[in-house]
Write a protein that holds these residues in place. Sequence first.
Motif, PDB file in Angstrom:
ATOM      1  N   GLU A 200       0.845  -1.257   0.025  1.00 44.56           N
ATOM      2  CA  GLU A 200       0.041   0.052   0.000  1.00 44.56           C
ATOM      3  C   GLU A 200       0.985   1.290   0.235  1.00 44.56           C
ATOM      4  O   GLU A 200       0.209   2.468   0.069  1.00 44.56           O
ATOM      5  CB  GLU A 200      -1.010   0.088   1.342  1.00 44.56           C
ATOM      6  CG  GLU A 200      -1.802  -1.038   1.324  1.00 44.56           C
ATOM      7  CD  GLU A 200      -2.977  -1.088   2.638  1.00 44.56           C
ATOM      8  OE1 GLU A 200      -2.662  -0.090   3.449  1.00 44.56           O
ATOM      9  OE2 GLU A 200      -3.489  -2.151   2.676  1.00 44.56           O
ATOM     10  N   ALA A 201       2.218   1.142   0.073  1.00 44.91           N
ATOM     11  CA  ALA A 201       3.073   2.340   0.328  1.00 44.91           C
ATOM     12  C   ALA A 201       3.119   2.832  -1.328  1.00 44.91           C
ATOM     13  O   ALA A 201       3.007   2.472  -2.460  1.00 44.91           O
ATOM     14  CB  ALA A 201       4.630   1.871   0.310  1.00 44.91           C
ATOM     15  N   PRO A 202       2.637   4.468  -0.995  1.00 43.86           N
ATOM     16  CA  PRO A 202       2.578   5.260  -2.384  1.00 43.86           C
ATOM     17  C   PRO A 202       3.925   5.481  -3.010  1.00 43.86           C
ATOM     18  O   PRO A 202       3.928   6.047  -4.148  1.00 43.86           O
ATOM     19  CB  PRO A 202       2.089   6.637  -1.671  1.00 43.86           C
ATOM     20  CG  PRO A 202       2.309   6.625  -0.434  1.00 43.86           C
ATOM     21  CD  PRO A 202       2.408   5.215   0.188  1.00 43.86           C
ATOM     22  N   SER A 203       5.157   5.226  -2.387  1.00 49.23           N
ATOM     23  CA  SER A 203       6.158   5.460  -3.232  1.00 49.23           C
ATOM     24  C   SER A 203       7.409   4.624  -2.192  1.00 49.23           C
ATOM     25  O   SER A 203       7.111   3.995  -1.216  1.00 49.23           O
ATOM     26  CB  SER A 203       6.803   6.793  -3.116  1.00 49.23           C
ATOM     27  OG  SER A 203       7.018   7.459  -1.837  1.00 49.23           O
ATOM     28  N   ASP A 204       8.632   4.782  -2.631  1.00 50.23           N
ATOM     29  CA  ASP A 204       9.575   3.964  -1.907  1.00 50.23           C
ATOM     30  C   ASP A 204      10.533   5.366  -1.477  1.00 50.23           C
ATOM     31  O   ASP A 204      11.708   5.196  -1.166  1.00 50.23           O
ATOM     32  CB  ASP A 204      10.748   3.132  -2.982  1.00 50.23           C
ATOM     33  CG  ASP A 204      11.055   4.006  -4.092  1.00 50.23           C
ATOM     34  OD1 ASP A 204      10.750   5.087  -4.413  1.00 50.23           O
ATOM     35  OD2 ASP A 204      11.703   3.320  -5.036  1.00 50.23           O
ATOM     36  N   LEU A 205      10.109   6.433  -1.120  1.00 51.54           N
ATOM     37  CA  LEU A 205      10.675   7.679  -0.605  1.00 51.54           C
ATOM     38  C   LEU A 205      10.152   7.859   0.725  1.00 51.54           C
ATOM     39  O   LEU A 205       9.218   8.058   1.197  1.00 51.54           O
ATOM     40  CB  LEU A 205      10.467   8.990  -1.443  1.00 51.54           C
ATOM     41  CG  LEU A 205      11.062   8.947  -2.957  1.00 51.54           C
ATOM     42  CD1 LEU A 205      10.391  10.048  -3.828  1.00 51.54           C
ATOM     43  CD2 LEU A 205      12.583   8.829  -3.066  1.00 51.54           C
TER      44      LEU A 205
END
Length: 297
Positions: A200-205
Amino acid sequence: MAQRVRKAVLPVAGLGTRFLPATKAMAKEMLTVVDRPLIQYAVEECLAAGIEEFVFVTGRNKSAIEDHFDHAYELEMTLAQRGNKQAELKQTEQATIKPGNAIFTRQQKPLGLGHAVWCARHWIGREPFAVLLPDELMGDSGLLTQMIDVCERSDGSVVGLTKVPRDKVSAYGVIDPSGPLGDDGVVPVQSMVEKPPVDEAPSDLIIIGRYVLTNDVLDLIDQLGPGAGGEIQLTDALRQQAASGPFHGVVTRTTRFDTGNPFGWLTAVIDYALARPELGERLDAWMRERLARGETT
Ligand code: UTP
């Protein structure tokens, strides 16, 4: 025209549970990397980025931090009297902040990072400001300088970011970008989530311990109740800022160490010592010899 960023808040009221028992009677920000405490690296980073005034939000066991940035008259006089201690005298004098440019205020109870920042509100006034978590050690002031520039141009808050492998995101605060990541490392942000499941993570930042914030964040924190873990979370106020105005992230190009745990601290010490001309070669030789012996206990 946006206001200039001149002030920094250094929250140092955490309990440092990951570094017990070292932090039982001593602040983790006083742990040394080679020959200076973590808090001094944070102050030097700020000064190099143009910050002039400091608000330290402290807790119990933190008086050594205040003493560290004061003049140590007896020590300085003794060093001055000894003809061969001029370099040491200079190092000691460098670890001070201009008179009147630092304020120490107590958080009293460690109610979370958002609460720690809020405790600094009277000293910040109505200006934008930086927040640095001193246990995250940055190799130079490049990230902070760029973040200040983005804040002053956009008149919106800015968070420091780093990229992590996808399967590691669940341990961190992750940003939700609203546009592409630029060649300059700047990305527009529309929201952020704390510790999302990997899928569910919106990015890897992920958000790291550097923030440059517009002043309205203080009013937003004021209205917050306790969030995750019963703490007043800075991220909850940042999410509201990101939803309503310009908000950016800047991906760091500088090496970062999380010195809040023994492994991260050890790697920082070794890395910094290897880069020191007077220590690097000897340490490198010692490490090679030690590793060749193979034993780990
Ligand atoms: P951490 O998450 O590293 O917490 O806080 P901590 O208590 O210092 O350490 P651990 O996790 O128990 O080992 C991030 C930063 O926020 C400050 C800390 O001092 C650190 O710089 N902080 C945190 C406060 O000043 N007050 C708080 O209530 C919480």
